[in-house]
Design a protein around this motif. Structure first.
Motif, PDB file in Angstrom:
ATOM      1  N   ASP A  79      77.049  43.228  54.629  1.00 27.32           N
ATOM      2  CA  ASP A  79      78.041  44.030  53.908  1.00 27.32           C
ATOM      3  C   ASP A  79      77.426  45.264  53.279  1.00 27.32           C
ATOM      4  OD1 ASP A  79      76.675  42.242  52.123  1.00 27.32           O
ATOM      5  OD2 ASP A  79      78.164  42.710  50.575  1.00 27.32           O
ATOM      6  N   THR A  80      78.293  46.228  52.983  1.00 28.28           N
ATOM      7  CA  THR A  80      77.921  47.379  52.168  1.00 28.28           C
ATOM      8  C   THR A  80      78.699  47.313  50.856  1.00 28.28           C
ATOM      9  OG1 THR A  80      79.595  48.798  53.218  1.00 28.28           O
ATOM     10  CG2 THR A  80      77.374  48.820  54.158  1.00 28.28           C
ATOM     11  N   SER A  81      78.274  48.131  49.916  1.00 30.53           N
ATOM     12  CA  SER A  81      78.781  48.045  48.550  1.00 30.53           C
ATOM     13  C   SER A  81      80.267  48.391  48.447  1.00 30.53           C
ATOM     14  CB  SER A  81      77.990  49.004  47.662  1.00 30.53           C
ATOM     15  OG  SER A  81      78.579  49.115  46.392  1.00 30.53           O
ATOM     16  N   PRO A  82      80.999  47.676  47.574  1.00 29.54           N
ATOM     17  CA  PRO A  82      82.383  48.052  47.306  1.00 29.54           C
ATOM     18  C   PRO A  82      82.514  49.297  46.435  1.00 29.54           C
ATOM     19  CG  PRO A  82      81.779  46.140  45.987  1.00 29.54           C
ATOM     20  CD  PRO A  82      80.611  46.419  46.905  1.00 29.54           C
ATOM     21  N   ASP A  83      81.373  49.840  45.978  1.00 26.01           N
ATOM     22  CA  ASP A  83      81.428  50.999  45.082  1.00 26.01           C
ATOM     23  C   ASP A  83      81.947  52.255  45.760  1.00 26.01           C
ATOM     24  OD1 ASP A  83      80.395  49.381  43.142  1.00 26.01           O
ATOM     25  OD2 ASP A  83      78.370  50.218  43.196  1.00 26.01           O
ATOM     26  N   MET A  84      81.800  52.329  47.089  1.00 23.62           N
ATOM     27  CA  MET A  84      82.293  53.511  47.812  1.00 23.62           C
ATOM     28  C   MET A  84      82.610  53.136  49.241  1.00 23.62           C
ATOM     29  SD  MET A  84      80.722  57.344  47.900  1.00 23.62           S
ATOM     30  CE  MET A  84      81.881  58.699  48.240  1.00 23.62           C
ATOM     31  N   SER A  85      83.513  53.861  49.845  1.00 24.31           N
ATOM     32  CA  SER A  85      83.967  53.560  51.204  1.00 24.31           C
ATOM     33  C   SER A  85      82.810  53.572  52.192  1.00 24.31           C
ATOM     34  CB  SER A  85      85.013  54.582  51.645  1.00 24.31           C
ATOM     35  OG  SER A  85      85.356  54.378  53.008  1.00 24.31           O
ATOM     36  N   GLY A  86      82.850  52.593  53.109  1.00 23.86           N
ATOM     37  CA  GLY A  86      81.920  52.551  54.226  1.00 23.86           C
ATOM     38  C   GLY A  86      82.657  52.701  55.547  1.00 23.86           C
ATOM     39  N   LYS A  87      83.866  53.235  55.498  1.00 30.15           N
ATOM     40  CA  LYS A  87      84.677  53.423  56.703  1.00 30.15           C
ATOM     41  C   LYS A  87      84.455  54.827  57.272  1.00 30.15           C
ATOM     42  CE  LYS A  87      89.435  53.160  58.428  1.00 30.15           C
ATOM     43  NZ  LYS A  87      90.861  52.989  58.077  1.00 30.15           N
ATOM     44  N   ASP A  88      84.357  54.887  58.596  1.00 30.59           N
ATOM     45  CA  ASP A  88      84.179  56.166  59.294  1.00 30.59           C
ATOM     46  C   ASP A  88      82.958  56.923  58.782  1.00 30.59           C
ATOM     47  OD1 ASP A  88      86.517  55.706  60.794  1.00 30.59           O
ATOM     48  OD2 ASP A  88      87.762  56.555  59.201  1.00 30.59           O
ATOM     49  N   VAL A  89      81.855  56.193  58.636  1.00 29.16           N
ATOM     50  CA  VAL A  89      80.607  56.827  58.235  1.00 29.16           C
ATOM     51  C   VAL A  89      80.178  57.808  59.329  1.00 29.16           C
ATOM     52  CG1 VAL A  89      78.162  56.428  57.720  1.00 29.16           C
ATOM     53  CG2 VAL A  89      79.903  54.862  56.845  1.00 29.16           C
ATOM     54  N   GLN A  90      79.832  59.021  58.931  1.00 27.38           N
ATOM     55  CA  GLN A  90      79.406  60.055  59.875  1.00 27.38           C
ATOM     56  C   GLN A  90      78.006  60.541  59.499  1.00 27.38           C
ATOM     57  OE1 GLN A  90      82.389  63.119  60.525  1.00 27.38           O
ATOM     58  NE2 GLN A  90      84.048  61.639  60.248  1.00 27.38           N
ATOM     59  N   PRO A  91      76.993  59.815  59.935  1.00 28.21           N
ATOM     60  CA  PRO A  91      75.625  60.199  59.586  1.00 28.21           C
ATOM     61  C   PRO A  91      75.141  61.371  60.435  1.00 28.21           C
ATOM     62  CG  PRO A  91      75.586  58.323  61.056  1.00 28.21           C
ATOM     63  CD  PRO A  91      77.036  58.623  60.797  1.00 28.21           C
ATOM     64  N   ARG A  92      74.172  62.078  59.910  1.00 30.13           N
ATOM     65  CA  ARG A  92      73.471  63.077  60.723  1.00 30.13           C
ATOM     66  C   ARG A  92      72.016  63.116  60.306  1.00 30.13           C
ATOM     67  NH1 ARG A  92      73.406  68.453  58.117  1.00 30.13           N
ATOM     68  NH2 ARG A  92      74.510  68.309  56.123  1.00 30.13           N
ATOM     69  N   ILE A  93      71.172  63.516  61.228  1.00 30.49           N
ATOM     70  CA  ILE A  93      69.734  63.580  60.973  1.00 30.49           C
ATOM     71  C   ILE A  93      69.350  65.018  60.662  1.00 30.49           C
ATOM     72  CG2 ILE A  93      67.438  63.184  61.931  1.00 30.49           C
ATOM     73  CD1 ILE A  93      68.633  61.023  63.694  1.00 30.49           C
ATOM     74  N   VAL A  94      68.663  65.189  59.557  1.00 35.64           N
ATOM     75  CA  VAL A  94      68.234  66.512  59.099  1.00 35.64           C
ATOM     76  C   VAL A  94      66.718  66.519  58.995  1.00 35.64           C
ATOM     77  CG1 VAL A  94      68.291  68.149  57.176  1.00 35.64           C
ATOM     78  CG2 VAL A  94      70.357  66.870  57.791  1.00 35.64           C
ATOM     79  N   THR A  95      66.074  67.528  59.556  1.00 34.79           N
ATOM     80  CA  THR A  95      64.647  67.723  59.309  1.00 34.79           C
ATOM     81  C   THR A  95      64.521  68.468  57.988  1.00 34.79           C
ATOM     82  OG1 THR A  95      64.165  67.805  61.682  1.00 34.79           O
ATOM     83  CG2 THR A  95      62.493  68.679  60.185  1.00 34.79           C
ATOM     84  N   TYR A  96      64.035  67.764  56.983  1.00 36.71           N
ATOM     85  CA  TYR A  96      64.100  68.293  55.617  1.00 36.71           C
ATOM     86  C   TYR A  96      62.965  69.282  55.361  1.00 36.71           C
ATOM     87  CZ  TYR A  96      64.591  68.503  50.568  1.00 36.71           C
ATOM     88  OH  TYR A  96      64.764  68.946  49.283  1.00 36.71           O
ATOM     89  N   LYS A  97      63.350  70.493  55.026  1.00 33.84           N
ATOM     90  CA  LYS A  97      62.377  71.558  54.760  1.00 33.84           C
ATOM     91  C   LYS A  97      62.248  71.872  53.275  1.00 33.84           C
ATOM     92  CE  LYS A  97      61.600  72.407  59.144  1.00 33.84           C
ATOM     93  NZ  LYS A  97      60.270  72.152  59.763  1.00 33.84           N
TER      94      LYS A  97
END
Length: 406
Positions: A79-97
């Protein structure tokens, strides 16, 4: 499939748990996710795969040597936390500069090192972020991905000797129910590790002693125009009671080994009111003193206003240190495995709890290891890819070193 690919796949499942349904699992999405994992574990070639109707999933990687090696386990939660929605998660990968990362330009949601200075530790690394509208789910799909990827690696590399390994995935950890129906005897391990920690290197075998408290107030309501010497306002009793607790022992004023009283909810009218608290302390004597203080304050309120106040108090879990520390070799093995994986161990107390805390008292000593994520339970959650990879490597090294030491 890399461990990162697995993680990105897993966060597409909506597994947010709920405190209101009264079922196990508390939400159907957790079982859907577990069923998908069953198929994956079969494809990898794991054995003794079981999934019950409460969404507890277990499987076995058989030993590949005749050496006498203790059976150990690795555990994460679905499970993920009920504190915030975990529906339609849209992750992206960023090379952090460095600098700010704009998560959502239209709503001006920005992940900034000014607010989260730990970002600066991951410059020149790939990190996985949200779109600012959901949590990410690294807590604990990072742990699930690391465990399954490690089992796949060990399966594909038979030259690495290892004993029998059990893996387990639990529902509803985020609402404190992950260990409720966990069958320790069926799991059949001498000890296990939860892969549910945060930043790279975390190695935790101390957690809070925890209790929940609800203070109920009964008032007397009469017409306010004729209330003199008659009305007793329950909401004002609640406000007064809250002011009696030490302000220095609120979460926002504590860190390290400090405990706290945390007011999580309040509500009321003239007739009835309530305060809900969680109580936390690493030291059992201080934990008991906190509960005693609540009882003394309830007594004090009833001396002022007889029959007005009642207390509902229940322990939730205890500090696993008293179970794990006598078996320090469990910690030493994890420490050595991290070092072998090129990770600097960060041994520190958990300012919270895990399934492992309760499982330790159920007969399964169960320290907690990092999965790599940071800023859990909110839109600013992020996961450095290297940290996730090192979590997987640490699991592999634990299995490998245990075989070498046996």
């Amino acid at each position: 499939m890399t461990v990162t690919d697995r993680f990105l796949k897993y966060v597409t499942f909506d597994t947010q748990s709920s405190e209101t349904t009264g079922t196990t699992p508390s939400t159907p999405g957790q079982l859907v996710f577990a069923e998908a994992l069953v198929k994956e574990l079969k494809e990898i070639g794991l054995e003794d795969i079981t999934l019950d109707d409460k969404s507890y999933l277990m499987a076995t990687l058989p030993a590949n040597t005749a050496k006498a090696i203790p059976t150990i386990g690795f555990i994460a939660h679905l499970d993920t936390s009920p504190d915030m929605s975990g529906k339609d998660v849209q992750p992206r990968i960023v090379t952090y500069k460095g600098g700010d990362i704009v998560l959502c330009a239209e709503e001006n949601i920005v992940l900034s090192p000014l607010m989260f200075p730990e970002l600066n530790d991951y410059k020149e690394q790939d990190i996985i972020v949200t779109n600012g509208k959901t949590l990410l789910g690294a807590d604990d799909k990072g742990g699930v991905a690391a465990i399954i990827s490690a089992m796949k690696y060990l399966k594909d590399h038979p030259e690495i000797e290892h004993g029998k390994i059990r893996i387990g995935f639990t529902p509803d950890e985020e609402i404190g129910a992950g260990a409720d129906h966990f069958d320790v005897e069926k799991f059949g391990c001498e000890w296990a590790y939860t892969i549910d920690g945060g930043q790279i290197g975390e190695l935790e075998y101390e957690n809070f002693n925890a209790a929940g408290a609800k203070v109920l107030f009964k008032g007397l309501n009469v017409h306010p125009g004729y209330a003199k010497d008659k009305m007793l306002n329950a909401s004002l009793l609640a406000v007064e009671f809250a002011s009696w607790l030490p302000a220095a022992q609120r979460p926002e004023h504590t860190d390290g080994y400090d405990g706290f009283f945390h007011l999580t909810a309040m509500g009321g009218t003239v007739e009835e009111a309530s305060l809900s608290y969680i109580i936390r302390d690493h030291v059992r004597t201080a934990f008991e003193q906190k509960k005693e203080l609540l009882q003394e304050l309830v007594k004090r309120m009833n001396e002022m206003h007889p029959g007005s106040t009642t207390l509902e108090l229940r322990d939730q879990y205890y500090n696993m240190r008293e179970v794990v520390e006598p078996k320090k070799y469990i910690i030493d093995l994890a420490f050595d495995a991290m070092t072998a994986a090129g990770v600097t161990p960060l041994v520190k107390p958990i300012r919270g709890g895990t399934d492992g805390a309760r499982l330790s008292f159920m007969g399964l000593p169960c320290p907690n290891l990092f999965a790599g994520g940071l800023n859990f339970h909110g839109r600013y959650e992020f996961l450095p890819v290297k940290s996730l990879e090192k979590s997987m490597e640490t699991i592999i090294k634990i299995a490998e070193l245990l075989a070498q030491k046996s």
